[in-house]
Design a protein around this motif. Structure first.
Motif, PDB file in Angstrom:
ATOM      1  N   THR A 160     -51.899  51.214 -47.388  1.00 29.63           N
ATOM      2  CA  THR A 160     -53.349  51.098 -47.162  1.00 29.63           C
ATOM      3  C   THR A 160     -53.891  49.852 -47.832  1.00 29.63           C
ATOM      4  O   THR A 160     -54.745  49.140 -47.281  1.00 29.63           O
ATOM      5  CB  THR A 160     -54.070  52.353 -47.696  1.00 29.63           C
ATOM      6  OG1 THR A 160     -53.546  53.506 -47.045  1.00 29.63           O
ATOM      7  CG2 THR A 160     -55.572  52.266 -47.446  1.00 29.63           C
ATOM      8  N   SER A 161     -53.400  49.570 -49.027  1.00 32.66           N
ATOM      9  CA  SER A 161     -53.820  48.365 -49.753  1.00 32.66           C
ATOM     10  C   SER A 161     -53.472  47.103 -48.969  1.00 32.66           C
ATOM     11  O   SER A 161     -54.299  46.189 -48.833  1.00 32.66           O
ATOM     12  CB  SER A 161     -53.135  48.341 -51.125  1.00 32.66           C
ATOM     13  OG  SER A 161     -53.348  47.115 -51.777  1.00 32.66           O
ATOM     14  N   ALA A 162     -52.248  47.041 -48.429  1.00 31.50           N
ATOM     15  CA  ALA A 162     -51.814  45.860 -47.677  1.00 31.50           C
ATOM     16  C   ALA A 162     -52.678  45.644 -46.442  1.00 31.50           C
ATOM     17  O   ALA A 162     -53.103  44.512 -46.148  1.00 31.50           O
ATOM     18  CB  ALA A 162     -50.349  46.008 -47.283  1.00 31.50           C
ATOM     19  N   MET A 163     -52.978  46.722 -45.705  1.00 26.32           N
ATOM     20  CA  MET A 163     -53.806  46.598 -44.502  1.00 26.32           C
ATOM     21  C   MET A 163     -55.237  46.194 -44.858  1.00 26.32           C
ATOM     22  O   MET A 163     -55.883  45.427 -44.134  1.00 26.32           O
ATOM     23  CB  MET A 163     -53.812  47.919 -43.726  1.00 26.32           C
ATOM     24  CG  MET A 163     -52.450  48.346 -43.183  1.00 26.32           C
ATOM     25  SD  MET A 163     -51.629  47.062 -42.202  1.00 26.32           S
ATOM     26  CE  MET A 163     -52.826  46.798 -40.905  1.00 26.32           C
ATOM     27  N   SER A 164     -55.755  46.705 -45.987  1.00 26.86           N
ATOM     28  CA  SER A 164     -57.108  46.331 -46.422  1.00 26.86           C
ATOM     29  C   SER A 164     -57.188  44.849 -46.777  1.00 26.86           C
ATOM     30  O   SER A 164     -58.189  44.180 -46.494  1.00 26.86           O
ATOM     31  CB  SER A 164     -57.521  47.181 -47.627  1.00 26.86           C
ATOM     32  OG  SER A 164     -57.504  48.548 -47.307  1.00 26.86           O
ATOM     33  N   LEU A 165     -56.140  44.335 -47.398  1.00 27.19           N
ATOM     34  CA  LEU A 165     -56.109  42.899 -47.734  1.00 27.19           C
ATOM     35  C   LEU A 165     -56.138  42.038 -46.467  1.00 27.19           C
ATOM     36  O   LEU A 165     -56.815  41.001 -46.437  1.00 27.19           O
ATOM     37  CB  LEU A 165     -54.850  42.594 -48.552  1.00 27.19           C
ATOM     38  CG  LEU A 165     -54.829  43.151 -49.980  1.00 27.19           C
ATOM     39  CD1 LEU A 165     -53.457  42.964 -50.604  1.00 27.19           C
ATOM     40  CD2 LEU A 165     -55.895  42.488 -50.848  1.00 27.19           C
ATOM     41  N   ILE A 166     -55.447  42.481 -45.421  1.00 25.74           N
ATOM     42  CA  ILE A 166     -55.483  41.750 -44.150  1.00 25.74           C
ATOM     43  C   ILE A 166     -56.894  41.779 -43.562  1.00 25.74           C
ATOM     44  O   ILE A 166     -57.393  40.767 -43.047  1.00 25.74           O
ATOM     45  CB  ILE A 166     -54.467  42.354 -43.152  1.00 25.74           C
ATOM     46  CG1 ILE A 166     -53.040  42.115 -43.658  1.00 25.74           C
ATOM     47  CG2 ILE A 166     -54.640  41.751 -41.754  1.00 25.74           C
ATOM     48  CD1 ILE A 166     -51.973  42.858 -42.875  1.00 25.74           C
ATOM     49  N   MET A 167     -57.569  42.943 -43.648  1.00 21.71           N
ATOM     50  CA  MET A 167     -58.944  43.070 -43.139  1.00 21.71           C
ATOM     51  C   MET A 167     -59.898  42.130 -43.870  1.00 21.71           C
ATOM     52  O   MET A 167     -60.784  41.529 -43.266  1.00 21.71           O
ATOM     53  CB  MET A 167     -59.430  44.512 -43.314  1.00 21.71           C
ATOM     54  CG  MET A 167     -58.800  45.484 -42.351  1.00 21.71           C
ATOM     55  SD  MET A 167     -59.549  45.351 -40.726  1.00 21.71           S
ATOM     56  CE  MET A 167     -58.691  46.653 -39.877  1.00 21.71           C
ATOM     57  N   ILE A 168     -59.713  41.996 -45.174  1.00 20.05           N
ATOM     58  CA  ILE A 168     -60.592  41.124 -45.969  1.00 20.05           C
ATOM     59  C   ILE A 168     -60.469  39.676 -45.505  1.00 20.05           C
ATOM     60  O   ILE A 168     -61.466  38.950 -45.408  1.00 20.05           O
ATOM     61  CB  ILE A 168     -60.250  41.253 -47.469  1.00 20.05           C
ATOM     62  CG1 ILE A 168     -60.880  42.528 -48.026  1.00 20.05           C
ATOM     63  CG2 ILE A 168     -60.739  40.046 -48.257  1.00 20.05           C
ATOM     64  CD1 ILE A 168     -60.551  42.792 -49.457  1.00 20.05           C
ATOM     65  N   LEU A 169     -59.267  39.245 -45.194  1.00 26.04           N
ATOM     66  CA  LEU A 169     -59.040  37.869 -44.764  1.00 26.04           C
ATOM     67  C   LEU A 169     -59.665  37.583 -43.409  1.00 26.04           C
ATOM     68  O   LEU A 169     -60.077  36.451 -43.134  1.00 26.04           O
ATOM     69  CB  LEU A 169     -57.535  37.580 -44.709  1.00 26.04           C
ATOM     70  CG  LEU A 169     -56.782  37.625 -46.048  1.00 26.04           C
ATOM     71  CD1 LEU A 169     -55.285  37.456 -45.822  1.00 26.04           C
ATOM     72  CD2 LEU A 169     -57.303  36.537 -46.988  1.00 26.04           C
ATOM     73  N   GLY A 174     -60.352  49.170 -42.947  1.00 29.01           N
ATOM     74  CA  GLY A 174     -61.612  48.475 -42.712  1.00 29.01           C
ATOM     75  C   GLY A 174     -62.721  48.978 -43.610  1.00 29.01           C
ATOM     76  O   GLY A 174     -63.538  48.203 -44.124  1.00 29.01           O
ATOM     77  N   SER A 175     -62.759  50.287 -43.818  1.00 33.77           N
ATOM     78  CA  SER A 175     -63.757  50.880 -44.704  1.00 33.77           C
ATOM     79  C   SER A 175     -63.571  50.403 -46.142  1.00 33.77           C
ATOM     80  O   SER A 175     -64.528  50.009 -46.822  1.00 33.77           O
ATOM     81  CB  SER A 175     -63.656  52.409 -44.641  1.00 33.77           C
ATOM     82  OG  SER A 175     -64.572  53.011 -45.506  1.00 33.77           O
ATOM     83  N   VAL A 176     -62.320  50.424 -46.616  1.00 37.34           N
ATOM     84  CA  VAL A 176     -62.028  49.937 -47.973  1.00 37.34           C
ATOM     85  C   VAL A 176     -62.397  48.460 -48.104  1.00 37.34           C
ATOM     86  O   VAL A 176     -63.012  48.044 -49.090  1.00 37.34           O
ATOM     87  CB  VAL A 176     -60.532  50.148 -48.306  1.00 37.34           C
ATOM     88  CG1 VAL A 176     -60.179  49.486 -49.634  1.00 37.34           C
ATOM     89  CG2 VAL A 176     -60.202  51.632 -48.364  1.00 37.34           C
ATOM     90  N   ALA A 177     -62.054  47.666 -47.087  1.00 42.38           N
ATOM     91  CA  ALA A 177     -62.335  46.224 -47.126  1.00 42.38           C
ATOM     92  C   ALA A 177     -63.830  45.954 -47.176  1.00 42.38           C
ATOM     93  O   ALA A 177     -64.293  45.091 -47.943  1.00 42.38           O
ATOM     94  CB  ALA A 177     -61.718  45.548 -45.902  1.00 42.38           C
ATOM     95  N   ALA A 178     -64.623  46.688 -46.374  1.00 38.03           N
ATOM     96  CA  ALA A 178     -66.076  46.468 -46.338  1.00 38.03           C
ATOM     97  C   ALA A 178     -66.715  46.768 -47.689  1.00 38.03           C
ATOM     98  O   ALA A 178     -67.558  45.994 -48.184  1.00 38.03           O
ATOM     99  CB  ALA A 178     -66.708  47.338 -45.245  1.00 38.03           C
ATOM    100  N   VAL A 179     -66.313  47.876 -48.314  1.00 33.32           N
ATOM    101  CA  VAL A 179     -66.903  48.245 -49.607  1.00 33.32           C
ATOM    102  C   VAL A 179     -66.472  47.259 -50.692  1.00 33.32           C
ATOM    103  O   VAL A 179     -67.270  46.866 -51.554  1.00 33.32           O
ATOM    104  CB  VAL A 179     -66.531  49.691 -49.985  1.00 33.32           C
ATOM    105  CG1 VAL A 179     -67.158  50.075 -51.316  1.00 33.32           C
ATOM    106  CG2 VAL A 179     -66.985  50.658 -48.914  1.00 33.32           C
TER     107      VAL A 179
END
Length: 491
Positions: free
Chosen positions: A364-373, A129-134
């Motif tokens: 971590t990258s895969a989970m961040s991509l899901i958060m972005i969507l 979530g942190s990676v996605a927000a930034v």
């Protein structure tokens, strides 16, 4: 004449066995490289802290606090709290010299179940979530020049954010030294941007632009929940103060580098944040600041004129650098948890040539991509802060336990006990205040999600049930990704 081939064959077998033994020793000694020195440590902390927050959060802090002076007070208190938290973590880092941050400290102090719940929540929800927000902040500013006079399409923004995450994945999987070099360069660029804004504000103050500071506390909000949410928004800008603890095993002389980097980076960032906020209020009235969609860009339009594009460029560089630092440390939580048996084995392995935790970074990258969507910037920030400060409080409680019950443990650095006590009280307030004053169902969902980890803990961790098909998948992924199990670095 016929005896010689048999002697050669026997010798070859011995050589092959010796070579296999050496290869096994190499795999057993496979470790992450210790590439992070003092300058890179300061860059990791400051570079991650200075991201999107200082360019997006000031209007939300003002919105919840109601007045310029109280907003500046919140920013200063956030800096003090981040400093106290980081000093407390520095002592923990010199006692428990392992990577993983809160996870490894909770595991060593409180045991496997609380540590698993933290890893479960952090790896699936908090860090991605942190990676996605930034990355969403980076994308907003990156695509804005292509859509002048109107808001950018969300599809374009999310695709740009996804591309940013994929690029960061490739960079972080290739080389730690490359990552730290990028951090150093981007940290210098973003500090230069903050200096430009700070100096511009001082020039405006010298010219008499002080109307925002007259009756500075007028209209200040006194509610418990608004102050808590204002702290959430301010502390989001300081998030990253604990990032060096996630990569302790990759630090050169961690007992020296960790406290020194904290003492340099956080006061530097706090002073710059205060000067930048003063500059915002010198250039804009509170109503103008509240109506600004991008505070830094509005400041650039008012102060720099035709050179305002520099601010947009600096913000893009800043958010990309912060994304890099967040991604770099976030992957280490997943890696350390897997190494302790709390995540699939494949996530505990490192690339045999690059010596980076590639599987953990890819996950971590895969989970961040899901958060972005599925999420937006504001919702991700508020709920990230809620769950993050719950575990920060638990970690600080662990430090207090060690200071009281096990003072004999060797430690290169000690923090006065009053400092972790203040951080613990602040953490309790930040977790409880919004729930008591303005309860929302989302807080209950996060709490239930955290507890749902118990369902997975007992069969997979406590009773070590490992289905055969998972073992086959691990073997195939290990061969495909060219990764092997690692040993702990002994500092």
């Amino acid at each position: 004449m016929r005896v010689q081939p048999y002697q050669n064959t026997g010798q070859k077998k011995k050589d092959i066995k010796k070579q296999d033994h050496l290869q096994q020793e190499e795999l057993q000694n496979l470790r992450l490289k210790q590439e992070v020195g003092l300058i890179s440590g300061v860059s990791l902390i400051a570079g991650t802290m200075v991201g999107s927050g200082i360019f997006m959060s000031p209007e939300w802090v003002l919105y919840h606090m109601g007045s310029p002076a109280s907003s500046l007070l919140i920013w200063a208190l956030c800096g003090v709290l981040a400093m106290f938290g980081a000093l407390s973590y520095a002592e923990l880092g010199t006692i428990i010299k392992e990577s993983g941050g809160e996870y490894i400290y909770i595991l060593r102090i409180f045991g496997p179940l609380p540590a698993f719940l933290f890893a479960y929540t952090s790896v699936i929800l908090v860090r991605p979530g942190s990676v996605a927000a930034v990355c969403l902040s980076f994308a907003e500013y990156a695509v804005a020049p292509f859509y002048p006079g109107c808001s950018s399409p969300q599809t374009v923004v999310k695709c740009t954010a996804a591309a940013c995450i994929l690029l960061l994945t490739i960079i972080n999987c290739l080389n730690v030294k490359l990552v730290t070099s990028i951090m150093n360069i981007f940290t210098a660029a973003k500090l230069l941007a903050l200096l430009v804004i700070a100096v511009g504000g001082l020039v405006l103050l010298a010219k008499g632009h002080t109307q925002s500071f007259q009756n500075g506390f007028q209209n200040t909000t006194a509610g418990i929940a608004p102050i808590g949410v204002a702290f959430y928004q301010g502390l989001w800008s300081y998030d990253g103060w604990n990032n060096l603890n996630y990569v302790t095993e990759e630090l050169k002389k961690p007992e020296v580098t960790l406290p020194r980097a904290v003492m340099i980076a956080i006061p530097l960032v706090t002073c710059l944040y205060l000067l930048v906020n003063v500059s915002y209020f010198a250039a804009m009235t509170p109503s103008e600041l509240l109506s600004s969609g991008a505070v830094a860009v509005t400041w650039g339009d008012k102060v720099l004129g035709s050179w305002s594009w520099l601010i947009s460029l600096f913000v893009v560089l800043s958010t990309f650098g912060s994304s890099n630092g967040t991604f770099f440390s976030g992957g280490r939580v997943c890696y350390t948890a897997a190494r302790e048996g709390h995540m699939p084995d494949i996530l505990s392995m490192a690339h045999v040539r690059c010596l980076t935790p590639a599987p953990a970074l890819i996950f971590t990258s895969a989970m961040s991509l899901i958060m972005i969507l599925s999420g937006t910037f504001t919702t991700i920030v508020n709920f990230f802060s809620f769950i993050a400060w719950f575990f920060y409080g638990m970690t600080i409680l662990g430090l207090l336990y060690l200071k009281i019950k096990k003072p004999e443990l060797p430690r290169a650095y000690k923090v006065p006990i009053i400092i972790p006590l203040i951080v613990l009280v602040a953490a309790v307030y930040l977790v409880l205040a919004p729930i008591i004053d303005q309860p929302q169902m989302e807080f209950l969902y996060i709490f239930l999600f955290t507890l749902s980890g118990i369902i997975f803990y007992f069969p997979l961790v406590r009773f070590k049930y490992h289905p055969r098909f998972l073992q086959r998948i691990t073997l195939h992924l290990q061969l495909f990704l060219e990764v092997a199990p690692t040993a702990r670095n002994k500092n």
